[in-house]
Design a protein around this motif. Structure first.
Motif, PDB file in Angstrom:
ATOM      1  N   GLY A  45       0.712  -1.200  -0.538  1.00 16.74           N
ATOM      2  CA  GLY A  45       0.017  -0.302   0.295  1.00 16.74           C
ATOM      3  C   GLY A  45       0.995   1.270   0.092  1.00 16.74           C
ATOM      4  O   GLY A  45       2.136   0.986   0.507  1.00 16.74           O
TER       5      GLY A  45
ATOM      6  N   SER B 184       1.151   3.218  -5.204  1.00 12.81           N
ATOM      7  CA  SER B 184       2.182   5.233  -5.076  1.00 12.81           C
ATOM      8  C   SER B 184       3.346   5.075  -4.460  1.00 12.81           C
ATOM      9  O   SER B 184       4.076   4.548  -5.199  1.00 12.81           O
TER      10      SER B 184
ATOM     11  N   SER C 164      -2.727   5.315  -5.876  1.00 12.99           N
ATOM     12  CA  SER C 164      -4.241   4.957  -4.958  1.00 12.99           C
ATOM     13  C   SER C 164      -5.404   4.906  -4.721  1.00 12.99           C
ATOM     14  O   SER C 164      -6.439   5.555  -3.954  1.00 12.99           O
TER      15      SER C 164
ATOM     16  N   PRO D  97      -5.997   1.399  -3.931  1.00  6.54           N
ATOM     17  CA  PRO D  97      -5.109   1.594  -3.051  1.00  6.54           C
ATOM     18  C   PRO D  97      -4.176   0.230  -2.419  1.00  6.54           C
ATOM     19  O   PRO D  97      -2.916   0.216  -1.716  1.00  6.54           O
TER      20      PRO D  97
ATOM     21  N   ARG E 152      -8.639   3.939   2.692  1.00  2.65           N
ATOM     22  CA  ARG E 152      -9.300   3.903   1.417  1.00  2.65           C
ATOM     23  C   ARG E 152      -8.367   1.777   1.676  1.00  2.65           C
ATOM     24  O   ARG E 152      -8.447   2.010   0.663  1.00  2.65           O
ATOM     25  N   TYR E 153      -8.300   1.214   2.496  1.00  4.35           N
ATOM     26  CA  TYR E 153      -8.007   0.042   2.377  1.00  4.35           C
ATOM     27  C   TYR E 153      -9.139  -1.266   2.816  1.00  4.35           C
ATOM     28  O   TYR E 153      -9.347  -2.016   2.592  1.00  4.35           O
TER      29      TYR E 153
END
Length: 324
Positions: free
Chosen positions: A39, A71, A194, A198, A254-255
């Motif tokens: 990530g 990212s 991301s 992500p 985001r995860y």
């Protein structure tokens, strides 16, 4: 505090068994396909860089079949595959926690807040040189996740030459607005991976991974309690103004959907695969745009210690089982 291990520790067992057997990509004695999924998170990638330094020190680089990076995870994955994981970990406090790389005072000027020129030219081609040719020729490929600027869909880029690899990393790390305009690659324009994906767990599974180790830049206590929580109102407004920026800004959310694949054994996307997520055991207390070397360096050490403790816990557990 032990590091959070979400999922199946058998993923680490396979990596350790491969190391002990001297297994290398392309010449495996087992039927498994092991993917690392890294990530992003800007400077919070320091945690992941520390974890990767630990995995490399443990001799697990050749035990991995492929790496997915979004990212900063793309840069860290590149360094791991080329044997530069320790240098990458040092780069976070030494080269990236600086105003040469991140400077909010540049907001509203013609200079980007996050300087990709500093990252690629100053660091990966300068102070902490990346072995670009080794990355291009790596038997275990790096899948750089990037987001198409026109429709915000995630894809993996397929660079072939050294110059294309430099451009692909730029594309996968190009934070909307803050890092300048979208990056051209293969006829399209791209922004940070991301934004669209992500944590590429589902992508690794679709490609045939039987075992996935996902490394997180946030500990369990820093993740949003509701994995399906929508973006906040302010993040949605920010996305309207700068597509993708609000999504990146909501780091704790985001995860969620990706981690549910790891933690829910009945999730329809996982099938029979073995999945494990590892995050830092504690927080160093800083954000994605931090330029303070102290906290960033502490995050590297926390990440390293967390991965080392996870490996030791699995080895101790297996040793206890054998002696019982």
């Amino acid at each position: 505090m032990p590091p959070p291990l979400l999922g199946d520790p058998d993923v680490l067992r396979v990596l350790l068994a491969r190391r002990d057997d001297g297994s290398v990509p392309g010449a495996r004695s087992d039927p498994h396909r092991v993917a690392l999924v890294l990530g992003g998170g800007g400077m919070r990638g320091a945690y992941v860089a520390g974890m990767m330094r630990s995995l490399d020190r443990a001799g697990l680089r050749d035990a991995v079949d492929e790496v997915y990076g979004a990212s900063s995870g793309a840069m860290i994955g590149a360094a791991f595959l080329t044997g530069d994981a320790a240098a990458c970990a040092r780069a976070f406090p030494e080269d990236l926690a600086t105003r040469a790389f991140i400077d909010l005072r540049r907001l509203g000027t013609r200079r980007p807040v996050v300087s990709l020129d500093h990252l690629i030219g100053g660091v990966l081609d300068g102070t902490k040189p990346l072995a670009w040719s080794a990355l291009r020729d790596s038997a275990a490929p790096l899948r750089v996740v990037a987001t198409a600027h026109d429709d915000l869909t995630p894809h993996t880029l397929e660079p072939r030459s050294v110059d294309e690899w430099r451009q692909a990393l730029r594309a996968g790390i190009c934070i909307p607005l803050l890092a300048g305009p979208p990056v051209e690659f293969a006829g399209r324009r791209w922004v940070d991976g991301s934004v669209g994906e992500p944590l590429a767990v589902a992508r690794a599974l679709r490609a045939g991974a039987t075992h996935v180790l996902a490394l997180l830049c946030r500990g369990e206590s820093e993740l949003h309690p509701d994995p399906d929580a929508p973006l906040s109102i302010w993040a949605r407004l920010l996305d309207r103004a700068v597509p993708g920026l609000g999504s990146i800004a909501q780091g704790s959310r985001r995860y969620g959907a990706d981690l549910r694949i790891v933690t829910d054994a009945a999730h329809p996307a996982r099938g029979p695969a073995h999945l494990l997520a590892l995050g830092p055991a504690r927080s160093a207390g800083f954000g994605a745009l931090c330029v303070e070397p102290g906290p960033v360096g502490a995050a590297v050490e926390i990440g390293d210690a967390s991965a080392t403790a996870a490996l030791a816990a699995v080895e101790d557990l297996d040793a206890g089982s054998r002696s019982a």
